[in-house]
Design a protein around this motif. Structure first.
Motif, PDB file in Angstrom:
ATOM      1  N   ASN A  12      37.830  38.556  27.606  1.00  0.00           N
ATOM      2  CA  ASN A  12      37.906  37.095  27.550  1.00  0.00           C
ATOM      3  C   ASN A  12      37.113  36.553  28.740  1.00  0.00           C
ATOM      4  O   ASN A  12      37.605  36.541  29.870  1.00  0.00           O
ATOM      5  N   GLN A  33      38.683  33.716  30.788  1.00  0.00           N
ATOM      6  CA  GLN A  33      39.825  34.169  31.579  1.00  0.00           C
ATOM      7  C   GLN A  33      39.351  34.938  32.813  1.00  0.00           C
ATOM      8  O   GLN A  33      39.890  34.768  33.908  1.00  0.00           O
ATOM      9  N   ARG A  73      37.940  32.391  35.270  1.00  0.00           N
ATOM     10  CA  ARG A  73      39.006  31.564  35.833  1.00  0.00           C
ATOM     11  C   ARG A  73      39.866  32.336  36.819  1.00  0.00           C
ATOM     12  O   ARG A  73      40.328  31.792  37.830  1.00  0.00           O
ATOM     13  N   ASP A  74      40.081  33.628  36.542  1.00  0.00           N
ATOM     14  CA  ASP A  74      40.916  34.455  37.420  1.00  0.00           C
ATOM     15  C   ASP A  74      40.140  35.062  38.583  1.00  0.00           C
ATOM     16  O   ASP A  74      40.641  35.940  39.287  1.00  0.00           O
TER      17      ASP A  74
END
Length: 413
Positions: A86, A89, A92-93
């Motif tokens: 992803n 994801q 973002r992480d």
């Protein structure tokens, strides 16, 4: 507690000749009712594959342990793992950098396979398959690669960290063939260690995290998995370079549970790294304030310097990565702001925008491992290009921050 450390030599075959894998080093340590047979392998050697199969198929062992963590095991056995990625994801992480490191290791392995016709990690795959065929439990005893890299990073100065990270990523684009002497060194270590070998030779911090700690960790995991379960024999398949250190750690009196807990812990980042972004913010805003207090013209000149240089270099990085024109524009607009925001990086914005504008196709995920081996593949594959955009726009913004800052100081002097 009785402990024994003895060699275990392969027997001659019926013709009286030693088998091809007879030179693969084997050490045995017995403690707590468990006899550990440590097989030192060359990660690029067909003889190691034969040795692994011979030992497991002999039926002498109750369990098989291998020098892999769960994520490296999954990468080796699940070729569809990349499909579940992803991208949003990951960005973002804040794991995009770690993902590029994983791709770097995978690309290094595939380059070796392509150049020399040998598959790094084949002996680990053979151990996995042979253990399954023999119905023996498989134990993954190496530390997670993410923890190892984080502990390594925490030990380094900011300059060594910068050189290491960018050197590793930029080495992905090298067209030089891997020298045969590098392959020979792989026979004494592993892919992870060899990737950083040039730095580890000059850095005690790297040696401790990449080699010594992993020796202790694997010994502790072996003991934690097997002691207290009655008499048993365990085969541990390790890179030859880890053999001596793991044997020594197996013979030590450390508590294995505490040892694993200690070596799995990631030290907190230095507080100075938390303050540097805020110091940059304070310095730039102070510079703007001083400029406008002297004259509006000087103030706006400083603002233009910051925006043009910081945003321009970040946009240049995105353009070099052949990002979508809108992504390049996003880098130009976002970098001057993200450089003043300690919680967001320019790459987070450009990576997300690129992934949204040019959504990767299923074929991009399926061919990712093969594409990243070649320079052109980083631009052709949409998944790889997202990480390339992330890295190069971040790099441009970082350089732009210092160049723009120096220019502003000259204008204020």
């Amino acid at each position: 507690m009785p402990q024994r450390d003895t060699p275990d030599e392969p027997r001659a075959d019926r013709s009286g000749e030693r088998p091809d894998f007879a030179d693969e080093p084997v050490r045995e340590v017995e403690r707590g009712g468990v006899r550990y047979t440590l097989l030192g392998t060359a990660h690029v050697s067909p003889a190691s594959v034969a040795a692994v199969r011979h030992h497991i198929e002999s039926g002498r062992f109750d369990a098989v342990a291998i020098e892999l963590c769960s994520s490296r095991h999954r990468a080796l056995t699940d070729r569809d793992a990349w499909r579940n990625m992803n991208l949003f994801q990951i960005i973002r992480d804040r794991k995009a950098g770690m993902m590029m490191a994983s791709l770097a290791l995978a690309a290094y392995q595939r380059r070796i396979a392509e150049q020399f016709g040998i598959e790094p990690g084949a002996e680990m795959k053979a151990a996995i398959d042979a253990a399954e065929a023999a119905d023996r439990p498989l134990q993954l005893i190496d530390r997670e690669i993410g923890v190892t890299l984080k502990r390594t990073s925490r030990r380094l100065s900011w300059w060594k960290r910068w050189v290491l990270t960018n050197g590793m990523v930029l080495s992905l684009f090298s067209r030089e063939e891997i020298a045969e002497e590098d392959i020979e060194r792989l026979k004494q270590g592993d892919i992870l260690t060899e990737t950083f070998s040039e730095f580890a030779d000059q850095s005690p911090e790297l040696y401790e995290s990449l080699i010594a700690e992993r020796d202790r960790y694997m010994a502790a995991r072996l003991r934690a998995e097997n002691e207290g379960r009655g008499e048993r024999r365990v085969l541990a398949v390790l890179g030859a370079g880890h053999l001596a250190g793991t044997v020594e750690a197996l013979r030590a009196d450390a508590d294995p549970v505490e040892e694993v807990r200690e070596l799995d812990a990631v030290p907190p980042a230095s507080r100075i790294w938390k303050f540097i972004p805020w110091l940059i913010l304070a310095a730039v805003l102070t510079g703007f304030g001083i400029g406008f207090s002297r004259s509006p013209e000087l103030g706006w000149s400083l603002v233009a310097t910051w925006v043009v240089i910081n945003g321009g270099l970040s946009a240049l990085g995105a353009a070099v990565a052949r990002a979508h024109p809108v992504t390049v524009l996003a880098a130009l607009c976002a970098a001057p702001l993200t450089s003043l925001n300690p919680t967001v990086g320019a790459g987070m914005v450009t990576g997300a925008v690129e992934a949204w504008l040019r959504k990767p196709r299923m074929g991009d995920f399926e061919s990712l491992r093969d594409d990243v081996i070649h320079l052109s593949g980083w631009w052709k594959n949409r998944v790889a290009r997202v990480f390339l955009v992330f890295f190069l726009s971040n790099l441009g913004s970082a350089i732009g921050t210092w160049v723009a800052g120096a220019s502003m100081i000259k204008q204020l002097a």
